[in-house]
Enzyme design. Structure first.
Site, PDB file in Angstrom:
ATOM      1  N   ASN A  81      -8.403  -9.106  -7.239  1.00  0.00           N
ATOM      2  CA  ASN A  81      -7.259  -8.386  -6.677  1.00  0.00           C
ATOM      3  C   ASN A  81      -7.143  -7.000  -7.326  1.00  0.00           C
ATOM      4  O   ASN A  81      -6.244  -6.726  -8.116  1.00  0.00           O
ATOM      5  CB  ASN A  81      -5.983  -9.203  -6.881  1.00  0.00           C
ATOM      6  CG  ASN A  81      -4.781  -8.589  -6.203  1.00  0.00           C
ATOM      7  OD1 ASN A  81      -4.836  -7.487  -5.667  1.00  0.00           O
ATOM      8  ND2 ASN A  81      -3.672  -9.299  -6.242  1.00  0.00           N
ATOM      9  N   GLY A 141       3.181   1.913  -2.575  1.00  0.00           N
ATOM     10  CA  GLY A 141       3.677   2.152  -3.925  1.00  0.00           C
ATOM     11  C   GLY A 141       4.951   1.408  -4.272  1.00  0.00           C
ATOM     12  O   GLY A 141       5.462   1.539  -5.389  1.00  0.00           O
ATOM     13  N   GLY A 178       0.793  -1.222   0.000  1.00  0.00           N
ATOM     14  CA  GLY A 178       0.000   0.000   0.000  1.00  0.00           C
ATOM     15  C   GLY A 178       0.827   1.275   0.000  1.00  0.00           C
ATOM     16  O   GLY A 178       0.279   2.359   0.160  1.00  0.00           O
ATOM     17  N   TYR A 208      -0.243  -2.787 -11.227  1.00  0.00           N
ATOM     18  CA  TYR A 208       0.341  -3.238 -12.494  1.00  0.00           C
ATOM     19  C   TYR A 208       0.059  -2.229 -13.613  1.00  0.00           C
ATOM     20  O   TYR A 208       0.927  -1.951 -14.438  1.00  0.00           O
ATOM     21  CB  TYR A 208      -0.189  -4.624 -12.884  1.00  0.00           C
ATOM     22  CG  TYR A 208       0.225  -5.718 -11.940  1.00  0.00           C
ATOM     23  CD1 TYR A 208       1.543  -5.843 -11.504  1.00  0.00           C
ATOM     24  CD2 TYR A 208      -0.696  -6.646 -11.467  1.00  0.00           C
ATOM     25  CE1 TYR A 208       1.927  -6.855 -10.640  1.00  0.00           C
ATOM     26  CE2 TYR A 208      -0.322  -7.667 -10.614  1.00  0.00           C
ATOM     27  CZ  TYR A 208       0.989  -7.763 -10.197  1.00  0.00           C
ATOM     28  OH  TYR A 208       1.356  -8.767  -9.344  1.00  0.00           O
TER      29      TYR A 208
END
Length: 184
Positions: free
Chosen positions: A131, A101, A99, A138
């Site tokens: 997810n 980055g 969470g 991504y």
């Protein structure tokens, strides 16, 4: 560190971190995210480490550099098929670092390495459809949805689709940390 930014870097996959990698791999949220429901013993993981270190796959330890001193926080893996110059991508982050980055940054660095050092033309991955955080990370790193495998995965005991995503060298938008290092 092999390549990195001020806050994230990729370095060697290390045998001395096998217990740390194993601990991350046993996290229930990771087991759900990978769709694998079976934990592994430390002994089995240690045995597998020797094979992984000798293999042709490109494995990196992900380091958090935000505090200055690099701290291992995950693993990024490229599983290449050199005959067609492509690779499957897999990433794993320690639960306490998600969470922030780092997954996106590590994925961008892995793509940079794949396209500018290994000279791959395409990298792909599979992610379970529920997810959503993984899919967003991504996409931020440069992957695009390419298709899906229907009912191919499990999420919390229910079947779900696996989304196939890919990134191609010609669309990899900078900034690259590799290309400035190369002679012009």
């Amino acid at each position: 560190m092999w390549i990195g930014t001020d806050t994230c870097a990729l370095g060697p996959y290390r045998a001395d971190l096998v217990e740390t990698y194993w601990r991350w791999e046993q996290d229930p949220t990771l087991l759900v995210g990978y769709g694998r429901q079976t934990p592994e013993s430390l002994e089995a993981r240690t045995e597998g480490m020797a094979h992984q270190l000798r293999g042709e796959n490109l494995r990196f330890t992900i380091y958090d550099r935000a505090s200055g001193e690099p701290v291992p926080v995950g693993v990024a893996t490229l599983l290449p098929d050199y005959a067609v110059r492509t690779a499957e991508y897999v990433v794993m982050l320690a639960p306490e670092t998600r969470g922030r980055g780092l997954g996106t940054q590590a994925t961008r660095l892995a793509l940079d390495y794949a396209f500018h050092i290994t000279n791959l033309r395409m990298v792909w991955l599979k992610v379970l459809a529920p997810n959503k955080a993984g899919i967003r990370a991504y996409q931020k790193a440069g992957f695009r949805a390419a298709g899906k495998l229907r009912d191919a995965g499990y999420w919390l005991g229910k079947t779900c689709d696996e989304i196939i995503m890919d990134a191609v060298a010609g669309e990899f938008a900078g900034p690259s940390v590799v290309t400035p290092l190369l002679p012009s």
